[in-house]
Scaffold this motif. Structure first.
Motif, PDB file in Angstrom:
ATOM      1  N   PHE A 203       0.842  -1.189   0.000  1.00  0.00           N
ATOM      2  CA  PHE A 203       0.000   0.000   0.000  1.00  0.00           C
ATOM      3  C   PHE A 203       0.883   1.246   0.000  1.00  0.00           C
ATOM      4  N   SER A 204       0.482   2.241  -0.759  1.00  0.00           N
ATOM      5  CA  SER A 204       1.205   3.506  -0.842  1.00  0.00           C
ATOM      6  C   SER A 204       0.241   4.666  -0.640  1.00  0.00           C
ATOM      7  N   LEU A 205       0.549   5.524   0.305  1.00  0.00           N
ATOM      8  CA  LEU A 205      -0.250   6.710   0.604  1.00  0.00           C
ATOM      9  C   LEU A 205       0.650   7.916   0.404  1.00  0.00           C
ATOM     10  N   ARG A 206       0.325   8.790  -0.561  1.00  0.00           N
ATOM     11  CA  ARG A 206       1.190   9.926  -0.882  1.00  0.00           C
ATOM     12  C   ARG A 206       0.431  11.236  -0.718  1.00  0.00           C
ATOM     13  N   PHE A 207       1.013  12.131   0.099  1.00  0.00           N
ATOM     14  CA  PHE A 207       0.428  13.438   0.378  1.00  0.00           C
ATOM     15  C   PHE A 207       1.168  14.525  -0.409  1.00  0.00           C
ATOM     16  N   GLY A 214      -3.371  21.603   4.422  1.00  0.00           N
ATOM     17  CA  GLY A 214      -3.657  20.388   3.683  1.00  0.00           C
ATOM     18  C   GLY A 214      -3.255  20.432   2.236  1.00  0.00           C
ATOM     19  N   GLY A 215      -3.892  19.562   1.428  1.00  0.00           N
ATOM     20  CA  GLY A 215      -3.544  19.470   0.019  1.00  0.00           C
ATOM     21  C   GLY A 215      -4.261  18.302  -0.622  1.00  0.00           C
ATOM     22  N   THR A 216      -3.602  17.647  -1.567  1.00  0.00           N
ATOM     23  CA  THR A 216      -4.187  16.499  -2.258  1.00  0.00           C
ATOM     24  C   THR A 216      -3.475  15.221  -1.811  1.00  0.00           C
ATOM     25  N   VAL A 217      -4.119  14.076  -2.086  1.00  0.00           N
ATOM     26  CA  VAL A 217      -3.576  12.800  -1.626  1.00  0.00           C
ATOM     27  C   VAL A 217      -3.945  11.700  -2.614  1.00  0.00           C
ATOM     28  N   GLU A 230      -4.534  -2.777  -7.803  1.00  0.00           N
ATOM     29  CA  GLU A 230      -5.869  -3.261  -7.472  1.00  0.00           C
ATOM     30  C   GLU A 230      -6.846  -2.106  -7.291  1.00  0.00           C
ATOM     31  N   GLU A 231      -6.410  -1.058  -6.573  1.00  0.00           N
ATOM     32  CA  GLU A 231      -7.252   0.117  -6.360  1.00  0.00           C
ATOM     33  C   GLU A 231      -6.411   1.373  -6.417  1.00  0.00           C
ATOM     34  N   MET A 232      -6.950   2.403  -7.042  1.00  0.00           N
ATOM     35  CA  MET A 232      -6.345   3.741  -7.054  1.00  0.00           C
ATOM     36  C   MET A 232      -7.371   4.728  -6.516  1.00  0.00           C
ATOM     37  N   TRP A 233      -6.997   5.460  -5.456  1.00  0.00           N
ATOM     38  CA  TRP A 233      -7.857   6.462  -4.858  1.00  0.00           C
ATOM     39  C   TRP A 233      -7.185   7.831  -4.976  1.00  0.00           C
ATOM     40  N   SER A 234      -7.981   8.865  -5.099  1.00  0.00           N
ATOM     41  CA  SER A 234      -7.437  10.224  -5.185  1.00  0.00           C
ATOM     42  C   SER A 234      -8.413  11.188  -4.521  1.00  0.00           C
ATOM     43  N   GLY A 235      -7.844  12.265  -3.916  1.00  0.00           N
ATOM     44  CA  GLY A 235      -8.721  13.228  -3.263  1.00  0.00           C
ATOM     45  C   GLY A 235      -7.955  14.288  -2.505  1.00  0.00           C
ATOM     46  N   PHE A 236      -8.485  14.658  -1.346  1.00  0.00           N
ATOM     47  CA  PHE A 236      -7.942  15.788  -0.593  1.00  0.00           C
ATOM     48  C   PHE A 236      -7.736  15.406   0.877  1.00  0.00           C
ATOM     49  N   TRP A 237      -6.849  16.153   1.525  1.00  0.00           N
ATOM     50  CA  TRP A 237      -6.623  15.957   2.951  1.00  0.00           C
ATOM     51  C   TRP A 237      -6.542  17.317   3.644  1.00  0.00           C
TER      52      TRP A 237
END
Length: 313
Positions: A203-207, A214-217, A230-237
């Motif tokens: 698993f990779s979580l990149r801020f 904050g910003g994007t993630v 398997e899964e790609m997620w994108s959004g904000f933090w």
């Protein structure tokens, strides 16, 4: 001349006796404080003054200090505090646990503490809390501080799973500590088993930093024996920084790609607030369970906390 800590309000909780009940109570309400200062649980009943009220721990710097503690009451006629009860006298400077502010109002002092060191220096202190609910200091006539406050205020009401980490020096982080200053952002990685399949995955979580709030993630993961994502997620933090920790980060993510994308009907969203701590080295990130029970892909309902390591580059 002495250290002091505020331990909270105790209202007759210890039917089995204070000495037996107190460590368990403090472990439940502030386990991290007890781990950081284990001597507090070892204070015996000879050095425990009272049985209910707002509780303070007092530690003279001089182990040979003389300590005198009295209950006092304000006299309107004389405009002075008058001693109503002598509570404690000692010619050695062992730590004591003191119940004060017996009417339940911590801002109104009703107890007087005198500490005299081996050189004859004396300080007078009235245990209470100030307008910020922090321990009122003891100061000299010249304005010098004669006490130091070792209360860990940010540790109150922290989930118990964070206690050991906090006592080991882990803290809340800033936006910069979480995302770095580079346009490429900062990545955090972990390897764990996916509960629904029993297979291990990376698993990779990149801020990415936009400002101090904050910003994007991006979050993605793949099975260890597969080259496919398997899964790609994108959004904000967004971050609520608490330096003494934990900080709280809200993630708002949408599933945007990977093998799982399009398998379910309609878009998939994730929005949750997570408590986070960072290691003293700044290279490990502890993510706690979401406050509403929403799990990140590398967590499950049984996961109380997960450690991620800073990715290289």
């Amino acid at each position: 001349m002495f250290g002091a800590a505020y331990l909270g309000y105790v209202g007759g909780l210890f039917d089995e006796g204070f000495e037996a009940g107190f460590p368990a109570w403090l472990q439940e309400t502030n386990e991290a404080m007890l781990l950081e200062y284990p001597f507090i649980a070892e204070i015996n009943d000879a050095h425990i003054i009272g049985g209910a009220g707002h509780l303070y721990c007092i530690v003279p710097v001089d182990e040979n200090a003389t300590v005198a503690i009295n209950r006092v009451q304000w006299n309107e006629k004389t405009q002075t505090d008058e001693v109503t009860e002598v509570l404690y006298r000692s010619e050695s400077g062992e730590p004591v646990l003191l119940f004060a502010n017996l009417d339940g109002i911590a801002h109104e002092a009703d107890t007087q503490v005198f500490i005299t060191d081996n050189n004859g220096n004396t300080c007078e202190w009235y245990p209470s809390l100030d307008a910020m609910s922090h321990l009122a200091p003891c100061t000299s006539e010249a304005g010098d501080y004669l006490s130091f406050d070792f209360t860990e205020y940010a540790w109150y009401d922290v989930p118990s799973e964070f206690a050991g980490w906090l006592s080991d020096g882990w803290t809340g982080m800033t936006a910069l500590g979480l995302a770095g200053s580079q346009s490429t952002g900062m990545g955090w990685i972990t390897e764990t088993r996916v509960e629904k399949t029993g297979r291990y995955a990376y698993f990779s979580l990149r801020f990415y930093l936009e400002d101090e709030t904050g910003g994007t993630v991006d979050l993605e993961w793949s099975y260890e024996d597969s080259d496919d994502i398997e899964e790609m997620w994108s959004g904000f933090w967004a971050i609520q920084t608490i330096p003494d920790g934990p900080s709280y980060v809200t993630l708002s993510l949408s599933l945007v790609g990977g093998n799982s994308y399009g398998v379910t009907d309609g878009p998939v969203y994730l929005c949750e607030k997570y408590p986070l701590l960072i290691s003293p080295s700044g290279t490990e990130l502890l993510v706690g369970a979401g406050e509403s029970g929403v799990c990140l892909p590398f967590m499950s309902q049984s996961t109380t906390a997960c450690v991620l390591t800073q990715a290289a580059g």
